[in-house]
Write an enzyme that holds these catalytic residues in place. Structure first.
Site, PDB file in Angstrom:
ATOM      1  N   ASP A  38       0.837  -1.112  -0.076  1.00 47.77           N
ATOM      2  CA  ASP A  38       0.120   0.085   0.017  1.00 47.77           C
ATOM      3  C   ASP A  38       0.832   1.019   0.001  1.00 47.77           C
ATOM      4  O   ASP A  38       2.066   1.122   0.327  1.00 47.77           O
ATOM      5  CB  ASP A  38      -0.835   0.178   1.146  1.00 47.77           C
ATOM      6  CG  ASP A  38      -1.959  -0.991   1.100  1.00 47.77           C
ATOM      7  OD1 ASP A  38      -2.418  -1.384   0.043  1.00 47.77           O
ATOM      8  OD2 ASP A  38      -2.568  -1.428   2.356  1.00 47.77           O
ATOM      9  N   TYR A  66       5.803  -9.169   8.377  1.00 47.08           N
ATOM     10  CA  TYR A  66       5.595  -7.548   8.658  1.00 47.08           C
ATOM     11  C   TYR A  66       5.683  -7.147  10.053  1.00 47.08           C
ATOM     12  O   TYR A  66       5.370  -8.028  10.999  1.00 47.08           O
ATOM     13  CB  TYR A  66       4.227  -7.095   8.195  1.00 47.08           C
ATOM     14  CG  TYR A  66       3.738  -7.468   7.065  1.00 47.08           C
ATOM     15  CD1 TYR A  66       3.649  -6.435   5.785  1.00 47.08           C
ATOM     16  CD2 TYR A  66       3.303  -8.827   6.437  1.00 47.08           C
ATOM     17  CE1 TYR A  66       3.399  -6.664   4.742  1.00 47.08           C
ATOM     18  CE2 TYR A  66       2.641  -8.989   5.008  1.00 47.08           C
ATOM     19  CZ  TYR A  66       2.841  -7.826   4.154  1.00 47.08           C
ATOM     20  OH  TYR A  66       2.382  -8.100   2.902  1.00 47.08           O
ATOM     21  N   ASP A  80      -6.782   2.020   7.574  1.00 47.75           N
ATOM     22  CA  ASP A  80      -5.550   2.536   8.089  1.00 47.75           C
ATOM     23  C   ASP A  80      -5.563   3.901   8.391  1.00 47.75           C
ATOM     24  O   ASP A  80      -6.701   4.645   8.406  1.00 47.75           O
ATOM     25  CB  ASP A  80      -4.387   2.240   7.078  1.00 47.75           C
ATOM     26  CG  ASP A  80      -4.978   2.960   5.556  1.00 47.75           C
ATOM     27  OD1 ASP A  80      -5.800   3.955   5.785  1.00 47.75           O
ATOM     28  OD2 ASP A  80      -4.202   2.698   4.651  1.00 47.75           O
ATOM     29  N   ARG A 171      -4.103  -4.582   7.129  1.00 45.24           N
ATOM     30  CA  ARG A 171      -5.345  -3.609   7.728  1.00 45.24           C
ATOM     31  C   ARG A 171      -6.602  -4.380   8.087  1.00 45.24           C
ATOM     32  O   ARG A 171      -7.291  -4.176   9.235  1.00 45.24           O
ATOM     33  CB  ARG A 171      -5.851  -2.740   6.343  1.00 45.24           C
ATOM     34  CG  ARG A 171      -4.843  -1.604   6.046  1.00 45.24           C
ATOM     35  CD  ARG A 171      -5.208  -0.889   4.876  1.00 45.24           C
ATOM     36  NE  ARG A 171      -5.145  -1.886   3.676  1.00 45.24           N
ATOM     37  CZ  ARG A 171      -5.965  -1.722   2.567  1.00 45.24           C
ATOM     38  NH1 ARG A 171      -7.092  -0.945   2.782  1.00 45.24           N
ATOM     39  NH2 ARG A 171      -5.955  -2.584   1.543  1.00 45.24           N
TER      40      ARG A 171
END
Length: 297
Positions: A38, A66, A80, A171
């Protein structure tokens, strides 16, 4: 120029922006990327240049890792910190509650893709519809969370590390965890630290890419395709009698291969140790064959 670049994508750029940057730097159009990030996210973004673009799909099923920050008590329309706030709630959550909820999300879980995503719906990307204020029903998908580790909790922020399968939306994971905690949540920061064999510790910034190219040392930013594939599959050395037939997809008897098949794919080298491509192990009745699926010649 043919090879893979373990790029460190900065926040504020789309994955396609990074590809455009590299095209201008190298003067090459044939460049692709693996594992879209993103715009607000940073981290590992593998870039495939020239003939190496053939290898992109070979990395699609690899594990991703992540480090993410989740802010409790606030939900947004994008999931987000770039979206509009939908709701705020008081946060009365302790560490033990967070650990207990995180454990619930380890394993195979269902996720509904967010509206602000590149998933296609009737020929349109969901984020295109979302920007027009259109919401459509999305079918849940099965993804897998291999590990979920709490790093730090300072109310209302939760820092965690997650290892997951392809197609996992962090997300959405944050939203689902926030819902399970009863206070809501959104993703406030995301860094991809690993995609398959590519780790953030060896990634290269756009500034360094520009520097090496300007100094005529672009070769320093590249990894050979077979080196990138090495952690994913074994190798074999073959003796080719008819190269044209082989590279057109003819089956090659396993008796001619210098290894026992122990996986679906193998890296293929000739007797002079030249990398030829990636082959697939095929079993037909009592015989085993090798067939080229990706030629890098």
């Amino acid at each position: 120029m043919n090879g893979v670049i373990n790029c460190l994508k900065p926040p504020g750029m789309t994955s396609h922006d990074v590809v455009d940057f590299l095209r201008k730097q190298l003067g090459i159009k044939k460049i692709g990327h693996g594992g879209t990030l993103d715009p607000g996210a940073a981290g590992v973004l593998p870039l495939f240049v020239g003939k190496a673009t053939k290898a992109v799909e070979l990395f699609e099923e690899t594990t991703k890792e992540y480090v993410a920050e989740m802010t409790l008590g606030t939900t947004t329309d994008t999931g987000d910190n770039l979206g509009h706030v939908l709701e705020t709630k008081e946060v009365n959550v302790d560490v033990s509650s967070i650990l207990e909820v995180l454990r619930r999300f380890i394993g195979k879980i269902e996720q509904i893709p967010p509206m602000y995503s590149a998933v296609h719906y009737k020929g349109r990307k969901l984020y295109e519809l979302a920007r027009r204020g259109i919401t459509v029903e999305r079918q849940p998908r099965i993804v897998e969370i291999y590990s979920l580790e709490l790093i730090k909790y300072e109310k209302p922020r939760v820092l965690f590390r997650v290892s997951c399968s392809r197609g996992t939306y962090i997300r959405t994971l944050c939203e689902d965890i926030g819902r399970a905690l009863g206070c809501g949540a959104h993703l406030s920061c995301l860094i991809r630290t690993r995609l398959g064999p590519f780790h953030i510790s060896s990634s290269i910034t756009l500034e360094d890419i520009k520097m090496y190219v300007s100094q005529g040392e672009a070769w320093k930013i590249f990894m050979l395709v077979d080196e990138a594939l090495a952690p994913l599959m074994p190798s074999t050395r073959i003796r080719l009698r008819d190269q044209k037939s082989f590279f057109r997809g003819a089956l090659f008897p396993v008796e001619e291969i210098s290894m026992e098949p122990n996986g679906k794919y193998v890296r293929i080298y000739d007797q002079e140790n030249k990398f030829l491509g990636v082959g697939e192990i095929l079993k037909q009745e009592d015989n085993v064959y090798l067939k080229v699926v990706k030629s890098f010649q």
